[in-house]
Design a protein around this motif. Structure first.
Motif, PDB file in Angstrom:
ATOM      1  N   LYS B  18       0.853  -1.194   0.000  1.00 27.89           N
ATOM      2  CA  LYS B  18       0.000   0.000   0.000  1.00 27.89           C
ATOM      3  C   LYS B  18       0.887   1.242   0.000  1.00 27.89           C
ATOM      4  CE  LYS B  18      -3.731   2.302   2.532  1.00 27.89           C
ATOM      5  NZ  LYS B  18      -4.663   2.213   3.689  1.00 27.89           N
ATOM      6  N   THR B  20       0.705   5.581  -0.006  1.00 24.64           N
ATOM      7  CA  THR B  20      -0.078   6.807   0.135  1.00 24.64           C
ATOM      8  C   THR B  20       0.796   7.994  -0.228  1.00 24.64           C
ATOM      9  OG1 THR B  20      -1.452   5.864   1.881  1.00 24.64           O
ATOM     10  CG2 THR B  20      -1.426   8.266   1.678  1.00 24.64           C
ATOM     11  N   ILE B  77      -4.088   7.124  -2.963  1.00 23.59           N
ATOM     12  CA  ILE B  77      -3.819   5.851  -2.304  1.00 23.59           C
ATOM     13  C   ILE B  77      -3.773   4.742  -3.332  1.00 23.59           C
ATOM     14  CG2 ILE B  77      -4.644   4.224  -0.555  1.00 23.59           C
ATOM     15  CD1 ILE B  77      -6.348   6.907   0.328  1.00 23.59           C
ATOM     16  N   GLU B  79      -3.813   0.927  -3.129  1.00 28.01           N
ATOM     17  CA  GLU B  79      -4.037  -0.133  -2.153  1.00 28.01           C
ATOM     18  C   GLU B  79      -3.134  -1.334  -2.428  1.00 28.01           C
ATOM     19  OE1 GLU B  79      -5.902  -0.154   0.488  1.00 28.01           O
ATOM     20  OE2 GLU B  79      -7.478   1.351   0.250  1.00 28.01           O
ATOM     21  N   LEU B  80      -2.986  -1.686  -3.695  1.00 27.03           N
ATOM     22  CA  LEU B  80      -2.158  -2.820  -4.099  1.00 27.03           C
ATOM     23  C   LEU B  80      -1.281  -2.350  -5.254  1.00 27.03           C
ATOM     24  CD1 LEU B  80      -4.897  -5.620  -4.089  1.00 27.03           C
ATOM     25  CD2 LEU B  80      -3.033  -5.386  -2.425  1.00 27.03           C
TER      26      LEU B  80
END
Lengths: 112, 113
Positions: B18, B20, B77, B79-80
């Motif tokens: 992840k 950000t 973001i 996530e993966l």
């Protein structure tokens, strides 16, 4: 669909020579148009903008651009380039919803 | 003068992790944007926001989420993360009310291994 085309991916000019970077747009109505410059490893900086009125707009560092509705163009010009003008230049159109449409950019190299 | 800052400036991430990316603006602008820049494509819009609590999908939103918790902050973001998301990411802010200029941050260079 709205689009911006910069037909020259790379332009090389000699220091002191004049410059024109080309930009063609496709947009229904009168667009809001911008030129931005990106120096290596930096963000984009606004050079100039056109909203309405005089079709020739002045920008920073001696740059100017001319809007032509009949030709759907917004070409950037400079009378005499300096080595420090070497950068990538983007022609940008703003839609009324404040979203930008970017051209692919023109990489300018100024040689001695 | 308009000020948009991004953090981190450089990031190396692993596939599946992840990530950000954060953006802060002190211009009191309503609108904020996330773009990615890849060779030959100019900048492409990922997500944007018209104000705190709102996010909108841009032209290439797949694989990305956005969050706008306040007027000043806008996050992107992953996530993966995948290697195809290796790119340079730019945040920008812009006003409304007939002013269409956007002001850009310095960029974040993301490498996904």
């Amino acid at each position: 669909a709205q689009s911006v085309t910069q037909p020259d991916a790379r332009v090389t000019v000699s220091e002191g020579a004049s410059l024109q970077l080309r930009c063609k747009y496709s947009y229904s109505g009168t667009p809001y148009l911008f030129w931005y410059v990106q120096y290596p490893r930096q963000g984009l900086q606004l050079l100039l903008k056109y909203y309405s009125g005089d079709p020739v707009v002045q920008g920073v560092n001696g740059f100017e651009a001319e809007f032509s509705k009949s030709n759907s163009s917004f070409h950037l010009r400079k009378a005499s380039v300096h080595w420090s003008d070497s950068a990538v230049y983007f022609c940008v159109l703003s839609e009324r919803n404040y979203k930008y449409v970017f051209g692919a950019g023109t990489r300018l190299k100024v040689i001695a | 003068e308009a000020a948009v800052t991004q953090s981190p400036r450089n990031k190396v991430a692993v596939t599946g992790g992840k990530v950000t990316l954060s953006c802060n603006q002190t211009n009191n602008h309503n609108n904020m944007y996330w773009y990615r820049q890849d060779t030959g494509h100019g900048l492409r819009l990922i997500h944007y926001s018209y104000g705190a609590g709102s996010t909108e999908k841009g032209d290439i939103p797949d694989g990305y989420k956005a969050s706008r918790p306040s007027q000043e902050n806008f996050s992107l973001i992953l996530e993966l993360a995948t290697p195809s998301q290796t790119s340079v990411y730019f945040c920008a802010s812009g006003s409304t009310g007939g002013l269409y200029e956007q002001y850009f941050g310095p960029g974040t260079r993301l490498t996904v291994l």
